[in-house]
Motif scaffolding. Structure first.
Motif, short mmCIF file in Angstrom:
data_model
loop_
_atom_site.label_atom_id
_atom_site.label_comp_id
_atom_site.label_asym_id
_atom_site.label_seq_id
_atom_site.Cartn_x
_atom_site.Cartn_y
_atom_site.Cartn_z
N ALA A 245 -2.36 -0.35 2.47
CA ALA A 245 -1.90 0.60 2.60
C ALA A 245 -1.32 1.25 1.87
CB ALA A 245 -0.32 0.69 3.80
N ILE A 246 -0.39 0.01 0.90
CA ILE A 246 0.37 0.68 -0.35
C ILE A 246 -0.65 1.03 -1.62
CG2 ILE A 246 1.65 -0.19 -2.20
CD1 ILE A 246 3.05 -1.90 -0.11
N ALA A 247 -1.57 0.33 -1.63
CA ALA A 247 -2.72 0.19 -2.65
C ALA A 247 -2.96 2.11 -1.76
CB ALA A 247 -3.71 -0.11 -2.42
N THR A 248 -3.31 2.98 -1.39
CA THR A 248 -3.73 4.32 -0.58
C THR A 248 -2.97 5.44 -1.52
OG1 THR A 248 -2.32 4.27 1.30
CG2 THR A 248 -4.64 3.42 1.57
N TYR A 249 -1.51 4.61 -2.45
CA TYR A 249 -1.23 5.78 -2.55
C TYR A 249 -0.89 5.16 -4.34
CZ TYR A 249 1.21 6.87 2.11
OH TYR A 249 1.79 7.07 3.03
N LEU A 250 -1.83 4.92 -4.95
CA LEU A 250 -2.32 4.03 -6.15
C LEU A 250 -2.25 6.01 -7.26
CD1 LEU A 250 -3.92 0.42 -6.85
CD2 LEU A 250 -1.14 1.66 -6.51
N ASN A 251 -3.67 6.81 -6.05
CA ASN A 251 -3.91 7.65 -7.16
C ASN A 251 -3.23 8.28 -7.43
OD1 ASN A 251 -3.39 8.47 -3.99
ND2 ASN A 251 -5.60 9.92 -4.67
N GLN A 252 -1.50 8.44 -6.62
CA GLN A 252 -0.49 9.66 -6.82
C GLN A 252 0.24 8.23 -7.87
OE1 GLN A 252 1.82 10.14 -3.12
NE2 GLN A 252 -0.18 10.39 -2.11
N ILE B 134 -12.72 -1.19 4.67
CA ILE B 134 -11.39 -1.44 4.07
C ILE B 134 -11.74 -0.64 2.73
CG2 ILE B 134 -10.82 -3.12 2.43
CD1 ILE B 134 -11.56 -5.80 4.15
N MET B 135 -12.98 -0.34 2.03
CA MET B 135 -13.81 0.21 1.54
C MET B 135 -13.01 2.03 1.48
SD MET B 135 -15.86 -2.01 -1.04
CE MET B 135 -17.57 -2.51 0.46
N ALA B 136 -14.15 1.97 2.46
CA ALA B 136 -13.60 3.11 3.26
C ALA B 136 -12.09 3.65 3.30
CB ALA B 136 -14.35 3.09 4.13
N TYR B 137 -11.44 2.77 3.65
CA TYR B 137 -9.71 3.32 3.93
C TYR B 137 -9.11 3.31 2.67
CZ TYR B 137 -4.64 2.12 5.18
OH TYR B 137 -3.38 2.27 5.26
N LEU B 138 -9.86 3.05 1.05
CA LEU B 138 -9.44 2.50 0.34
C LEU B 138 -9.98 4.56 -0.44
CD1 LEU B 138 -9.28 -0.61 -0.48
CD2 LEU B 138 -6.68 0.76 -0.35
N ASN B 139 -10.89 4.31 0.01
CA ASN B 139 -11.76 6.03 -0.03
C ASN B 139 -12.78 5.43 -1.36
OD1 ASN B 139 -8.33 7.39 -0.10
ND2 ASN B 139 -9.84 8.19 1.37
N PHE B 140 -13.18 4.72 -1.23
CA PHE B 140 -14.01 4.21 -2.77
C PHE B 140 -13.31 4.33 -3.79
CE2 PHE B 140 -17.00 4.83 1.65
CZ PHE B 140 -16.99 3.71 1.59
N GLU B 141 -12.30 4.68 -4.02
CA GLU B 141 -11.74 5.09 -5.55
C GLU B 141 -11.89 3.54 -6.21
OE1 GLU B 141 -8.19 7.55 -5.20
OE2 GLU B 141 -8.57 8.09 -4.05
N LYS C 176 -7.71 1.95 -6.49
CA LYS C 176 -7.51 1.10 -5.69
C LYS C 176 -8.47 0.14 -5.39
CE LYS C 176 -6.63 5.87 -3.29
NZ LYS C 176 -6.63 6.60 -2.62
N LEU C 177 -9.59 -0.11 -5.63
CA LEU C 177 -10.71 -1.37 -4.82
C LEU C 177 -10.40 -2.01 -5.61
CD1 LEU C 177 -14.60 0.49 -3.84
CD2 LEU C 177 -12.66 -0.37 -2.44
N VAL C 178 -9.83 -1.48 -7.17
CA VAL C 178 -10.24 -3.01 -7.72
C VAL C 178 -8.31 -3.79 -8.37
CG1 VAL C 178 -9.55 -3.00 -10.79
CG2 VAL C 178 -11.04 -1.76 -10.02
N LEU C 179 -7.18 -2.60 -7.88
CA LEU C 179 -6.77 -3.57 -7.59
C LEU C 179 -6.19 -4.04 -5.93
CD1 LEU C 179 -3.66 -0.76 -9.48
CD2 LEU C 179 -5.16 -3.15 -10.65
N SER C 180 -6.74 -3.69 -5.78
CA SER C 180 -6.56 -3.88 -4.29
C SER C 180 -7.37 -5.05 -3.14
CB SER C 180 -5.39 -2.44 -3.56
OG SER C 180 -6.73 -1.88 -3.04
N TYR C 181 -8.65 -4.83 -4.19
CA TYR C 181 -9.61 -5.50 -3.23
C TYR C 181 -10.23 -6.10 -4.14
CZ TYR C 181 -14.39 -5.73 -0.62
OH TYR C 181 -15.41 -5.87 0.34
N PHE C 182 -11.04 -6.09 -4.84
CA PHE C 182 -11.30 -6.98 -5.73
C PHE C 182 -10.93 -8.12 -6.70
CE2 PHE C 182 -14.67 -2.82 -5.69
CZ PHE C 182 -16.07 -4.25 -4.88
N LEU C 183 -9.77 -7.89 -7.21
CA LEU C 183 -8.59 -8.44 -7.74
C LEU C 183 -8.11 -9.91 -6.77
CD1 LEU C 183 -6.59 -6.41 -10.90
CD2 LEU C 183 -8.50 -8.59 -11.24
N PRO C 184 -7.91 -9.37 -5.65
CA PRO C 184 -7.09 -9.85 -5.40
C PRO C 184 -8.21 -11.21 -4.27
CG PRO C 184 -6.78 -8.00 -4.70
CD PRO C 184 -7.05 -7.91 -5.49
N ILE C 185 -9.48 -10.78 -4.24
CA ILE C 185 -10.38 -11.38 -3.89
C ILE C 185 -11.17 -11.81 -4.51
CG2 ILE C 185 -13.17 -11.50 -3.16
CD1 ILE C 185 -12.74 -9.07 -1.63
N GLY C 186 -11.19 -12.12 -6.12
CA GLY C 186 -11.08 -12.28 -7.15
C GLY C 186 -10.34 -14.35 -7.52
#
Length: 365
Positions: free
Chosen positions: A50-57, A224-231, A234-244
């Motif tokens: 949810a917080i990551a959705t604002y990272l583009n700002q 999840i990726m769609a929620y993050l707008n595939f940006e 957002k994907l690197v910091l809140s999806y790929f890095l936490p998974i890694g």
């Protein structure tokens, strides 16, 4: 006639027979606290996204402020695996339907259908630990040099591994493990599949359930990726890095659980498993997962009681228990090849280097 090795091995059932009466009744009662922990970590991931959705700002110079949350989310992914692990062993709740659906959520970030987990982990791995039939064991030197064996050779800790490949492997090894087993049962479902260490089969009903669960997991990740707008940021910091981070943290434990141990024809958890000495904070955060030998004796026990089991093992089997500092186990992994020449000897890809298993038990009577 039994070999000397077999004569000295003690079946899991014998440990249970001795130790079970010495443990309190509450150690085997459901522990709802682990369910709360699982749900809290799902919430942490949800808040992170949810917080990551604002990272583009955010100004580019401030994006590093999200990294502490990335680390927290990575730890939550570790906890989801370990809490789901306890859930599927029956130590949290007893309602099978609830166990199934909650574990599906808990294992979703691990791309692991719970029906597959029950087959590969609960049934195959626990019942045949570090034997020829264990799908989680090291490859044998005599096995075909398949893509699965090549990947393990290149990316898991060993005396031959390249440091860069090891770093990549820490974050991806779980994915390879899941892909190997998933494709083995869904595409072939035969015991002669050669790219897994030890192939196993599932029933037609399990196979269909695994396929359906995997589809649900895929849809969840896509959502999840769609929620993050595939940006990308957002994907690197809140999806790929936490998974890694989560995968790497869990694989540190998983690599040390059995890979350094000798193979056993009889399931003797004190010989084919390792318990780690880690900082107390890690045991608190990771549900005592370092007490792995104890878990293999009593898979369904409340993990809060693993230390009690360990004390009993130190009292009754002080010379058999593999209890080492985590750093020492890792050092030994990095000093030994990763393929089995035989039960107590490791060898490399070429089959020219031979190192005795450092945790092999003496075979004299």
């Amino acid at each position: 006639m039994k070999s000397v090795d077999e004569q000295l091995l003690i079946p899991q059932a014998d440990y249970i027979k001795l130790l079970r009466p010495l443990l309190p009744v509450e150690a085997f009662e459901p522990d709802l606290n682990k369910l709360v922990i699982l749900l809290l970590n799902l919430i942490i991931l949800g808040l992170g996204w949810a917080i990551a959705t604002y990272l583009n700002q955010w100004h580019t110079n401030l994006l590093w402020l999200y990294l502490p949350l990335t680390l927290i989310m990575g730890n939550s992914i570790i906890v989801l695996l370990f809490s789901s692990h306890a859930l599927l062993h029956g130590s949290v709740i007893k309602n099978s339907r609830l166990i199934h659906w909650i574990s599906l959520l808990g294992l979703a970030m691990w791309w692991m259908p719970p029906t597959l987990w029950k087959a590969v982990h609960n049934r195959e791995h626990h019942g045949k630990t570090n034997s020829l039939a264990d799908p989680d064991r090291n490859y044998l030197s005599k096995q075909s040099n398949t893509w699965g064996k090549w990947i393990q050779n290149q990316f898991v800790p060993s005396s031959e591994v390249n440091p860069i490949c090891l770093a990549i492997g820490m974050a991806t090894a779980w994915g390879i493990h899941g892909f190997r087993n998933l494709t083995s049962v869904l595409l072939f479902n035969r015991k002669d599949v050669d790219y897994v260490p030890a192939a196993f089969t599932v029933s037609a009903r399990e196979r269909w359930a695994i396929a359906q669960e995997f589809l649900l997991i895929f849809m969840l990740h896509f959502s999840i990726m769609a929620y993050l707008n595939f940006e990308p940021i957002k994907l690197v910091l809140s999806y790929f890095l936490p998974i890694g981070i989560g995968y790497a943290g869990a694989m540190f434990y998983i690599f040390t659980n059995h890979m350094l141990c000798q193979m056993t024809s009889i399931n003797d958890p004190l010989i084919n498993s390792v318990s780690l000495k880690v900082p107390k904070l890690l045991d608190v955060l990771h549900l005592n997962f370092s007490y792995h030998t104890e878990h293999h004796i009593f898979p369904g026990i409340n993990c809060d009681y693993y230390p009690v089991v360990q004390k009993l093992l130190q009292l009754h089997y002080p010379e058999r228990l593999n209890l080492l500092e985590a750093g020492e186990v890792w050092r030994l992994l990095m000093q030994t090849p990763r393929h089995h020449q035989n039960d107590t000897t490791f060898t490399d890809w070429s089959g020219k280097k031979f190192v005795s298993c450092p945790l092999s038990q003496p075979m004299e009577d």
